[in-house]
Write a protein that holds these residues in place. Structure first.
Motif, short mmCIF file in Angstrom:
data_model
loop_
_atom_site.label_atom_id
_atom_site.label_comp_id
_atom_site.label_asym_id
_atom_site.label_seq_id
_atom_site.Cartn_x
_atom_site.Cartn_y
_atom_site.Cartn_z
N MET A 50 0.85 -1.18 0.00
CA MET A 50 0.00 0.00 0.00
C MET A 50 0.89 1.24 0.00
O MET A 50 2.08 1.16 0.31
N ARG A 51 0.30 2.35 -0.41
CA ARG A 51 1.04 3.61 -0.29
C ARG A 51 1.19 3.96 1.18
O ARG A 51 0.49 3.42 2.05
N VAL A 52 2.06 4.90 1.49
CA VAL A 52 2.36 5.18 2.89
C VAL A 52 1.20 5.86 3.61
O VAL A 52 1.17 5.90 4.85
N ASP A 53 0.21 6.36 2.85
CA ASP A 53 -0.98 6.91 3.49
C ASP A 53 -2.09 5.87 3.61
O ASP A 53 -3.20 6.18 4.04
N GLY A 54 -1.80 4.62 3.23
CA GLY A 54 -2.77 3.54 3.35
C GLY A 54 -3.62 3.33 2.11
O GLY A 54 -4.39 2.38 2.05
N SER A 55 -3.48 4.18 1.10
CA SER A 55 -4.28 4.02 -0.12
C SER A 55 -3.59 3.04 -1.07
O SER A 55 -2.42 2.70 -0.90
N GLY A 56 -4.34 2.63 -2.10
CA GLY A 56 -3.76 1.83 -3.17
C GLY A 56 -3.32 0.44 -2.77
O GLY A 56 -2.32 -0.06 -3.30
N GLU A 57 -4.05 -0.19 -1.84
CA GLU A 57 -3.65 -1.54 -1.43
C GLU A 57 -3.67 -2.50 -2.62
O GLU A 57 -4.63 -2.50 -3.39
N LYS A 58 -2.62 -3.30 -2.75
CA LYS A 58 -2.50 -4.23 -3.87
C LYS A 58 -2.00 -5.57 -3.38
O LYS A 58 -0.95 -5.65 -2.74
N THR A 59 -2.75 -6.64 -3.66
CA THR A 59 -2.36 -7.98 -3.24
C THR A 59 -1.42 -8.60 -4.27
O THR A 59 -1.72 -8.61 -5.46
#
Length: 438
Positions: free
Chosen positions: A366-375
């Protein structure tokens, strides 16, 4: 003892001067890997000139490095109709175009006693010109694999525009014996599982080695006192010393700060676990995160100003970020499941972590702000992610199900493509990817 490597980048050769016109290409040959690659670049790596035995070994490692990324496809040898007779011979670009080669590597290896010299050139086949200057590496004969990795690094960087990662090492834990009586020792190897050097013996349990940013030290958890404490090892001399020896608390999950001055770690005392900071030189310690929850698994940002860690303060394990000066942590994970083992990318843009959803485990980013989580992965048990020095590849531990299931090391691109197991003939876990070698 680790060997002292004397590999040097000694000179740049003159660029090849073949004067064929460029074909249908406005800039240098480049493979775009931002969103993953579905069609690998076709690259020809014919037999290297010079000393036949060592030249063949170096060529094969270069080819394995490049094709192992999933970004390149090697032109088969039986299709190579235009192999040059010498290193300096003009390139027959038209013949290489006829077999759909996009890039071509030409190299020569010479050996004199215990020294080798490797020079290479990279050609853009469709443009009909050299891509960058030729280069030469001088090394001890025993360091021929490093010379090969250096060449592959140069080719990778020129064709992707990304920083390379082949000439790097990985610390890991070898595991032997049954699950309820595991014997573990720390090793260091090339990124591809070769050149293994053992850092500890099997006399006491060891866990989670972590390289310092310069690759000169390892910090890890040791049970040689009977309970988990932190030790630091000088890699060159394979000598270690205890950093914590408090019989009233357990210390584990240590990570170096980027400048090597600080070590963040988990400290359990009286049934509660918090994040502490330790001065790596003086051993002075102070608490960074304190709460009634279990706070563990810290990892520094590349600038050393923030730390991501795992905490169950919300009811189940989630990821939080806090400044190294302290303050209220910020939660960054909110999805379903249990989040843990965060590792901050060396680029600073992503955090890799382990995620458990039901009975399945994943490596994700994920990005460092918690967005864009990708498995990136899914299996019975995937854990302990660590980043390649260029922030493009993640290595992790995968454990097979069942009573005899063994941990194995795998790697995967951050796009989720090119999953690959490392070729080790033993069980291994807890990888820590070190920096690119100088």
């Amino acid at each position: 003892m680790l060997r002292t490597l004397t590999l040097t980048l000694s000179m740049a050769l003159a660029a090849a001067s073949a004067a064929l016109p460029a074909l249908a290409q406005d800039g240098p040959l480049r493979i775009e890997i931002t969103d993953g690659v579905t069609e690998p670049m076709a690259i020809a790596i014919p037999a290297f000139h010079g000393d036949a035995a060592v030249a063949q070994r170096i060529r094969d490692v270069v080819a394995a490095d490049l094709t192992g990324t999933g970004l390149f496809r090697e032109i088969p040898r039986d299709a190579q109709v235009a192999r040059p007779g010498s290193f300096g011979e003009a390139i027959a670009y038209e013949d290489w175009r006829s077999v759909s080669a996009q890039a071509l590597v030409s190299a020569e290896v010479t050996q004199s006693g215990e020294a080798i010299s490797v020079k290479f050139r990279l050609f853009d086949v469709y443009a009909g010109q050299a891509q960058g200057d030729g280069m030469q590496f001088d090394a001890r004969a025993g360091d021929w694999r490093r010379a090969a990795h250096k060449i592959a690094d140069q080719i990778y960087a020129r064709l992707t525009g990304e920083q390379p990662y082949f000439d790097s090492r990985v610390a890991f834990v070898q595991e032997t014996g049954p699950k309820d009586a595991r014997i573990k020792r720390i090793g260091v190897m090339d990124y591809d599982g070769q050149n293994i050097l053992w850092m500890t013996d099997s006399s006491s349990l060891v866990l989670a080695p972590q390289f310092s940013r310069d690759g000169r030290r390892l910090v890890y958890t040791s049970f040689d006192s009977g309970f988990p404490q932190i030790r630091v090892m000088e890699v060159a001399t394979v000598t270690s010393r205890a950093l914590t020896q408090d019989a009233d608390s357990m210390a584990f999950s240590p990570r170096f700060s980027p400048d090597g001055r600080w070590i963040a770690y988990s400290r359990e005392q009286g049934g509660n676990t918090d994040i502490w900071l330790m001065d790596a030189a003086s051993g002075a310690q102070r608490p960074l995160v304190q709460s009634p929850a279990i706070d563990t698994a810290p990892s520094f940002s590349p600038d050393g100003q923030r730390i991501v860690f795992e905490s169950d303060r919300s009811g189940n394990p989630q990821l939080y970020v806090v400044g190294v000066g302290g303050g209220e942590p910020t939660r960054i994970s909110f999805g379903d499941g249990r989040f843990g083992s965060p590792a901050w990318s060396p680029k600073g843009d992503l955090i890799a972590f382990t995620k458990q959803v039901g009975e399945r485990f994943h490596i994700a980013t994920m990005r460092v702000d918690g967005s864009g989580e990708k498995t990136l992965t899914e299996s019975f048990l995937d854990e302990s992610p660590t980043w390649a020095p260029n922030g493009r590849v993640v290595m992790f531990t995968r454990v097979a199900p069942g009573g005899n299931g063994q941990p194995r090391l795998h790697s995967v691109d951050i796009t989720g493509r090119n999953m690959r197991p490392l070729s080790l003939d033993f069980a291994a876990s807890d990888p820590s990817w070190g920096p690119l070698m100088p």
